[in-house]
Scaffold this active site. Sequence first.
Site, PDB file in Angstrom:
ATOM      1  N   THR A  73      39.709  -9.052  14.538  1.00  0.00           N
ATOM      2  CA  THR A  73      40.645  -9.669  15.475  1.00  0.00           C
ATOM      3  C   THR A  73      41.795 -10.300  14.691  1.00  0.00           C
ATOM      4  O   THR A  73      41.675 -10.551  13.490  1.00  0.00           O
ATOM      5  CB  THR A  73      39.930 -10.708  16.356  1.00  0.00           C
ATOM      6  OG1 THR A  73      39.306 -11.689  15.525  1.00  0.00           O
ATOM      7  CG2 THR A  73      38.884 -10.033  17.233  1.00  0.00           C
ATOM      8  N   THR A  75      43.922 -13.241  14.105  1.00  0.00           N
ATOM      9  CA  THR A  75      43.986 -14.398  13.210  1.00  0.00           C
ATOM     10  C   THR A  75      42.873 -14.359  12.176  1.00  0.00           C
ATOM     11  O   THR A  75      43.087 -14.682  11.001  1.00  0.00           O
ATOM     12  CB  THR A  75      43.908 -15.711  14.022  1.00  0.00           C
ATOM     13  OG1 THR A  75      44.978 -15.739  14.964  1.00  0.00           O
ATOM     14  CG2 THR A  75      43.997 -16.921  13.120  1.00  0.00           C
ATOM     15  N   CYS A  76      41.696 -13.946  12.602  1.00  0.00           N
ATOM     16  CA  CYS A  76      40.557 -13.870  11.693  1.00  0.00           C
ATOM     17  C   CYS A  76      40.834 -12.912  10.545  1.00  0.00           C
ATOM     18  O   CYS A  76      40.462 -13.171   9.393  1.00  0.00           O
ATOM     19  CB  CYS A  76      39.314 -13.401  12.446  1.00  0.00           C
ATOM     20  SG  CYS A  76      38.975 -14.306  13.971  1.00  0.00           S
ATOM     21  N   THR A  77      41.503 -11.813  10.836  1.00  0.00           N
ATOM     22  CA  THR A  77      41.732 -10.753   9.863  1.00  0.00           C
ATOM     23  C   THR A  77      42.971 -10.999   9.011  1.00  0.00           C
ATOM     24  O   THR A  77      42.976 -10.735   7.807  1.00  0.00           O
ATOM     25  CB  THR A  77      41.866  -9.398  10.590  1.00  0.00           C
ATOM     26  OG1 THR A  77      40.661  -9.153  11.317  1.00  0.00           O
ATOM     27  CG2 THR A  77      42.105  -8.259   9.605  1.00  0.00           C
TER      28      THR A  77
END
Length: 198
Positions: A73, A75-77
């Site tokens: 996803t 922001t996570c990535t």
Amino acid sequence: QDQTHKHGPNKTDKGEKMMKGLKIPKVTFRVREGDVVLEQGCSFEEGKWADKSTDDYFKGKRVVLFSLPGAFTPTCTSTQLPGFEENYDKIKGMGIDEIYCCSVNDTFVMNAWAEVLKIKNVKVIPDGSGNFTRFMGMLIGKNHVGFGNRSWRYMAVINDGVVEAWWQEPGINNDGSDADPYVESTPDNMMTYLAQNK
């Protein structure tokens, strides 16, 4: 109002007060080890299933744990996992034994995500069933984007299985009434805290 707390956990935050001193739940994670990633997909002949307990990850160690809504996803990535990977050596040099990234995704997805991002240091924990996240009180609904149950974004220092310090993003909810905030559970906030609490 700026909700970033640059000097460690917000001492007036209800979540931080409730979580500090919490003994983390006893959970077993189902993990794949040794799978070979090929261009056309995965080869599962070399790999095997393993049971990893919370004791395996946390017992007798002072660790950083951060949890996020989902592998692959935005922001996570783009920001969170790469940020902790980039600062891995700095954080470990501040009295930390290991850094873990947890998400309510299965082990195949978590391993593939780490492979794609070329993560060599941060260890991923697949909470595929959501049990660990549920028992931590951080399991939320992401049905508005078709995700089902996922983790709210949070970060902690866990010392021998007990929460020493806690950060969570503002506005925890089950209906998608947020903009996926990322102001609390950052590497910078972690390093600021550790510099003062080695």
